[in-house]
Design an enzyme around this catalytic site. Structure first.
Site, short mmCIF file in Angstrom:
data_model
loop_
_atom_site.label_atom_id
_atom_site.label_comp_id
_atom_site.label_asym_id
_atom_site.label_seq_id
_atom_site.Cartn_x
_atom_site.Cartn_y
_atom_site.Cartn_z
N ASP A 1 7.58 10.46 -4.07
CA ASP A 1 7.75 9.05 -4.31
C ASP A 1 8.76 8.94 -5.46
O ASP A 1 8.92 9.90 -6.21
CB ASP A 1 6.37 8.50 -4.69
CG ASP A 1 6.42 7.17 -5.36
OD1 ASP A 1 6.85 6.23 -4.71
OD2 ASP A 1 6.02 7.08 -6.53
N ASP B 1 2.33 8.10 -6.97
CA ASP B 1 1.49 7.56 -8.03
C ASP B 1 0.93 6.18 -7.74
O ASP B 1 -0.10 5.79 -8.24
CB ASP B 1 2.28 7.48 -9.34
CG ASP B 1 3.30 6.36 -9.29
OD1 ASP B 1 3.94 6.22 -8.24
OD2 ASP B 1 3.43 5.63 -10.27
N ASP C 1 1.34 4.24 -2.28
CA ASP C 1 1.43 5.62 -1.83
C ASP C 1 0.13 6.13 -1.21
O ASP C 1 0.13 7.15 -0.54
CB ASP C 1 1.79 6.55 -3.01
CG ASP C 1 3.12 6.16 -3.64
OD1 ASP C 1 4.02 5.77 -2.88
OD2 ASP C 1 3.22 6.22 -4.86
N1 LIG Z 1 5.49 -6.64 -9.64
C1 LIG Z 1 6.74 -6.61 -9.16
N2 LIG Z 1 7.72 -7.27 -9.79
C2 LIG Z 1 8.98 -7.24 -9.33
N3 LIG Z 1 9.35 -6.58 -8.25
C3 LIG Z 1 8.43 -5.90 -7.57
C4 LIG Z 1 7.08 -5.87 -7.99
N4 LIG Z 1 6.39 -5.10 -7.12
C5 LIG Z 1 7.28 -4.66 -6.23
N5 LIG Z 1 8.50 -5.14 -6.47
C6 LIG Z 1 9.71 -4.89 -5.71
O1 LIG Z 1 9.37 -4.32 -4.46
C7 LIG Z 1 9.98 -3.04 -4.34
C8 LIG Z 1 9.08 -2.11 -3.58
O2 LIG Z 1 7.90 -1.90 -4.31
P1 LIG Z 1 6.99 -0.68 -4.01
O3 LIG Z 1 5.84 -0.76 -4.89
O4 LIG Z 1 6.77 -0.61 -2.53
O5 LIG Z 1 7.90 0.58 -4.36
P2 LIG Z 1 8.21 1.21 -5.78
O6 LIG Z 1 6.93 1.49 -6.45
O7 LIG Z 1 9.20 0.38 -6.53
O8 LIG Z 1 8.98 2.52 -5.41
P3 LIG Z 1 8.35 3.91 -5.02
O9 LIG Z 1 7.94 3.79 -3.63
O10 LIG Z 1 9.45 4.87 -5.23
O11 LIG Z 1 7.23 4.13 -5.98
C9 LIG Z 1 10.26 -2.60 -5.72
O12 LIG Z 1 11.31 -1.71 -5.79
C10 LIG Z 1 10.60 -3.92 -6.40
O13 LIG Z 1 11.93 -4.26 -6.17
MG LIG Z 2 5.49 3.72 -6.57
#
Ligand SMILES: Nc1ncnc2c1ncn2[C@@H]1O[C@H](COP(=O)(O)OP(=O)(O)OP(=O)(O)O)[C@@H](O)[C@H]1O
Ligand SMILES: [Mg+2]
Ligand SMILES: [Zn+2]
Length: 853
Positions: free
Chosen positions: A411, A612, A616
């Site tokens: 991730d 994390d 995931d």
């Molecule tokens: N609380 C939030 N505030 C702002 N943007 C958000 C928030 N949660 C998610 N996003 C947006 O949605 C996208 C996807 O979120 P997601 O949690 O699926 O992946 P991530 O945690 O950013 O990336 P990874 O999968 O690598 O951990 C993020 O990259 C972000 O742009």
């Molecule tokens: Mg993540």
């Protein structure tokens, strides 16, 4: 607890005689039970203790000869349990709190008497009546065997003690008293040696188990209380040099804490108000007051203990195979033995005594104890080593799968990168709202989210002196893979990525100036259908991430990136890693991650997923081995994963795989050698002469060898680390301090960075090698908010497949040479090879240190 008995369900509890059940107070007692040497005795212990009223669960940890009994002290006392076990000759005693387990260094009087008599009897060529002393020797050494054998027989289990007793009786029947004496002596001595060897394992186990101090001091009153009686929200005082007794948050004071017991890394971690601290970690200097966040029994370290215990109970694939074979094989050999002893004489063979001896040799060789021990001891030692290096592996199965891994999916946010975003740019779009309102709305909504980006936005608002009010937010929702939604002051607000833009607003065109930005995550704010704000984030790769991926590659394991973030952010991470990743997949929904992990499994073979976040968890469960990051990572990820990295050190991933491979190899060696030894003895008996004592020696000898060979796993990774480990640790703690400094005063941090930056160009501060690591200096530059530069090296890229799914603005950036960014302290692969070659010498060394030579 698994295996040894299920905890009562609420229903069963209520069915128990009402009042008595309600008053039950379960307590765990750890017993050292020296008589447990084989899996055969596990069944015996369970059969002895399970029927007792007030015993809820029994678990037996063979390698450390520990029996853990969960019982109600009011119904059945510790001494009663000990008595029951000793009644069956199991030599049980209660382990004192914090003691290191089995201490019996000296052989028991039975062994001493047996040996002395046997020695005296060896002078029978001088004085023939001395031969009776050998019979005396057999009788002197036999009582513990006899007790255990009887206990097993009365419960219709056939164990090693019975087989040995049959052999002794056979030797006596043949009037070969010396042989009988030798068998008893060899058997009891080998058991004693095995117990000594196990001391090491059980010391390791209790160092895990009894880290939490039994008492704690309440900060307000100074009253000393039992840790078990501390509720959530109490404030306790922890002075310098004391262990933190319960998980909590620092409310007062400042100190440095050694979290080695949890993370496997020993370097001081600075703590101040608001920092989390964990039970079982050591407060090095300074006084802190801690508000508890969990009951002692729910602290992370207690959960860890339970996992290691449970991991022992859950049998691995290999072990189940052995167990199911052993069930048929022992009775089969008894029948075979009887056949060999009786049939040939009945059919008129002349040499009846030879056949009888052959049958006895067959019976002794039938003891599968070395084979049965070959897996659990190795698994136990490997799990213990894993736990000590800060990787919590949930069971032997997982360990075996770890050794098979062919591909790893990482991730991005919080795994490859730190998950500590900083807001680079924040702009209002249009004239509908003012900046201060926008920040107030966003930070209020974001303070309900646990996403790493949320923390950055809240911090950003606070830095502009705007306090979030999460209590004013209604209808809060998380949109997986997109962002979040909330209503505040009557406004309907979306915060998130491009998808949120499509969802929440009629205008779907990205503002012109956003197209120029590369390598960062971009966020949008939509208020009542209009785009009102844009912001951009950046996040850096963890130190060691590139190294970990390269190390995996050197082991023939390919690594891919799965992220919910934008393609630009994925490519940016790939650049920071020097192009180490083989594939990038971006803009994924949680279900896409599951699908891609499945595809990887089908294509590359056994797959590991490291992640994390909340999003995931399904992918972690799908992978052959799901690894969650850090104790502070999402709880859902930690629950569904098969293994947890207690620290955020991603280098533990290749280390864990290596450990898994070593464990598999150890198990294979154990199994092959224990089968080979039996085969050799049988071949010798058939081809030449059935020698009973040789059969016994082969049996107990292989048992001992299996234990010692498995214990080599306890030292795994120790010698190889050492200096370089210390080096990395210091670098990291420096970096941490710097980032804290940066939070307080950016100027000071910049100064400190400047200094270290200079050092980095000259060489590593601890090993004085010239630093070739752009990764090092870049990480620092970015922290201080200076000019960011990508660590692309001048050398050109090796042909490497870089696959980018999702939309990318422009062509994918070329992968830079993966050979260019060598860390300051490269892990010496050569020395790992040297370690492997040293194995036989290690074995000798291990034997010597184990027996204190
Ligand atoms: N609380 C939030 N505030 C702002 N943007 C958000 C928030 N949660 C998610 N996003 C947006 O949605 C996208 C996807 O979120 P997601 O949690 O699926 O992946 P991530 O945690 O950013 O990336 P990874 O999968 O690598 O951990 C993020 O990259 C972000 O742009
Ligand atoms: Mg993540
Ligand atoms: Zn045996």
């Amino acid at each position: 607890m698994m295996g040894g008995g299920e905890p009562y369900t609420a229903l069963e509890e209520s069915l128990l005689s009402g009042e008595a059940a309600a008053r039950r107070q379960w307590e765990k007692t750890y017993l050292d039970v020296l008589g447990v040497c084989c899996s055969a005795e596990v069944a015996l212990v369970e059969r002895l203790l399970a029927p007792l009223d007030g015993v809820r669960a029994v678990s037996v940890v063979v390698p450390s000869r520990t029996v853990v009994v969960e019982h109600d002290p009011a119904a059945v006392s510790q001494s009663r349990i000990v008595k029951v076990l000793n009644g069956a000759g199991l030599e049980a005693s209660v382990r004192a709190y914090g003691s290191s387990g089995v201490i019996g260094r000296w052989p028991s009087p039975y062994i001493v008497a047996c040996g002395a008599l046997l020695l005296a009897s060896s002078f029978r060529w001088l004085l023939p009546p001395l031969q009776w002393l050998a019979l005396g020797a057999a009788c002197a050494g036999a009582p513990p065997m006899l007790l255990r054998g009887l206990a097993a027989a009365s419960r219709l289990t056939l164990d090693i003690n019975i087989l040995m007793l049959i052999a002794v009786a056979g030797a006596v029947a043949l009037k070969d008293y010396a042989e009988a004496g030798v068998i008893v002596f060899l058997f009891t001595t080998a058991e004693w040696l095995e117990t000594l060897a196990c001391t090491k394992a059980s010391a390791g186990m209790s160092s895990l188990m009894s880290m939490i101090p039994p008492k704690a001091v309440l900060a307000e009153t100074g009253e000393v209380v039992n840790v078990r009686d501390i509720g959530v929200g109490a404030v306790i005082a922890v002075r310098a040099g004391e262990m933190v007794p319960v998980d909590g948050v620092v409310v007062d004071g400042q100190s440095e804490v050694d979290e080695r017991s949890l993370t496997g890394e020993s370097y001081p971690v600075p703590k101040q108000p608001q920092s989390e601290v964990w039970a079982g970690t050591l407060n090095l200097d300074g006084y802190i007051a801690v508000r508890t966040m969990a009951l002692a029994e729910n602290s992370t370290v207690a959960k860890m203990e339970r996992l290691v215990e449970e991991a022992q109970q859950s049998k691995s694939k290999t072990q189940r195979l052995i167990d199911s074979c052993a069930r048929y094989y022992t009775p089969a050999v008894v029948v075979l033995g009887a056949g060999v002893a009786l049939l040939p004489p009945l059919l008129g063979a002349r040499d009846a005594e030879r056949w009888f001896r052959l049958a006895l040799v067959l019976l002794v060789s039938a003891c599968p104890c070395a084979l049965v021990l070959s897996t659990p001891v190795a698994t136990f030692c490997a799990l213990l080593t894993a736990a000590r290096m800060g990787v919590l592996v949930k069971g032997g199965d997982v360990l075996e799968s770890l050794g098979e891994i062919r591909a790893v999916a990482f991730d991005k946010t919080g795994t490859i990168t730190r998950g500590e975003f900083s807001v680079d740019m924040f702009d209002v779009v249009g004239h509908k709202v003012q900046m201060s309102y926008l920040l107030y709305w966003i930070s209020s909504i974001e303070s309900k989210s646990s996403h790493p980006m949320a923390a950055a936005l809240v911090e950003y608002a606070q830095s502009k002196s705007i306090e979030p009010k999460p209590e004013c937010v209604a209808q809060f929702r998380i949109l997986p893979g997109e962002g979040i939604y909330g209503e505040i002051d009557g406004k309907r607000i979306y915060v998130g990525n491009k998808r949120v833009l499509a969802r929440g607003s009629s205008c779907q065109t990205v503002p012109e100036r956003m197209n120029g930005l590369k390598g960062v995550s971009i966020g949008y704010v939509i208020c009542d259908g209009d785009l009102v704000g844009v912001f951009s984030f950046s996040d850096d790769c963890r130190t060691g991430a590139a190294e970990a991926i390269r190390e995996l590659a050197s082991m023939g394991i390919s690594s891919v990136l799965l992220t919910g973030d934008s393609a630009e952010a994925a490519v940016h991470a790939q650049q920071q890693l020097g192009g180490a990743l083989e594939e990038l997949h971006s803009e994924l929904f949680p279900e896409d991650k599951v699908r891609l992990v499945g595809a990887l499994k089908a294509r590359a073979g056994p797959t590991m997923m490291v992640g994390d976040g909340m999003n995931d968890a399904p992918a972690l469960a799908t992978a052959d081995v799901g690894v969650s990051m850090g104790i502070s990572g999402s709880a859902a990820a930690m629950e569904t994963s098969h293994a947890t990295l207690m620290s955020s050190d991603i280098l533990r991933v290749p280390e864990a795989v290596r450990l898994g491979r070593r464990a598999r190899r150890t198990i294979a060696v154990n199994m092959v050698s224990s089968i080979a030894a039996k085969a050799a003895v049988l071949a010798l008996a058939v081809a030449w002469r059935p020698v009973l004592w040789a059969a016994v020696l082969a049996d107990v000898g292989t048992c001992l060898l299996v234990v010692l060979n498995s214990m080599l796993l306890l030292g795994e990774g120790r010698g190889r680390r050492g200096k370089e480990e210390a080096c990395r640790a210091t670098a990291r703690s420096l970096e941490m301090r710097r980032s804290q400094l940066a939070a307080v005063s950016p100027d000071a941090a910049a100064k400190s960075v400047g200094k270290t930056g200079g050092d980095a160009s000259k060489g590593c501060h601890c090993c004085h090698k010239p630093s070739k690591s752009p990764e090092h200096s870049v990480a620092i530059d970015v922290r201080a908010g200076e000019q960011r530069e990508s660590p692309t090296a001048a050398t050109c890229a090796p042909a490497k497949k870089v696959e980018v799914t999702g939309s990318v603005n422009g062509p994918a950036a070329p992968a830079s040479s993966s050979g260019a960014s060598v860390g300051c302290c490269p892990r010496e692969t050569d020395s790992t090879e040297a370690c492997k070659k040293m194995a036989p010498a290690d074995l000798v060394l291990n034997i010597c240190t184990t027996f204190g030579l």
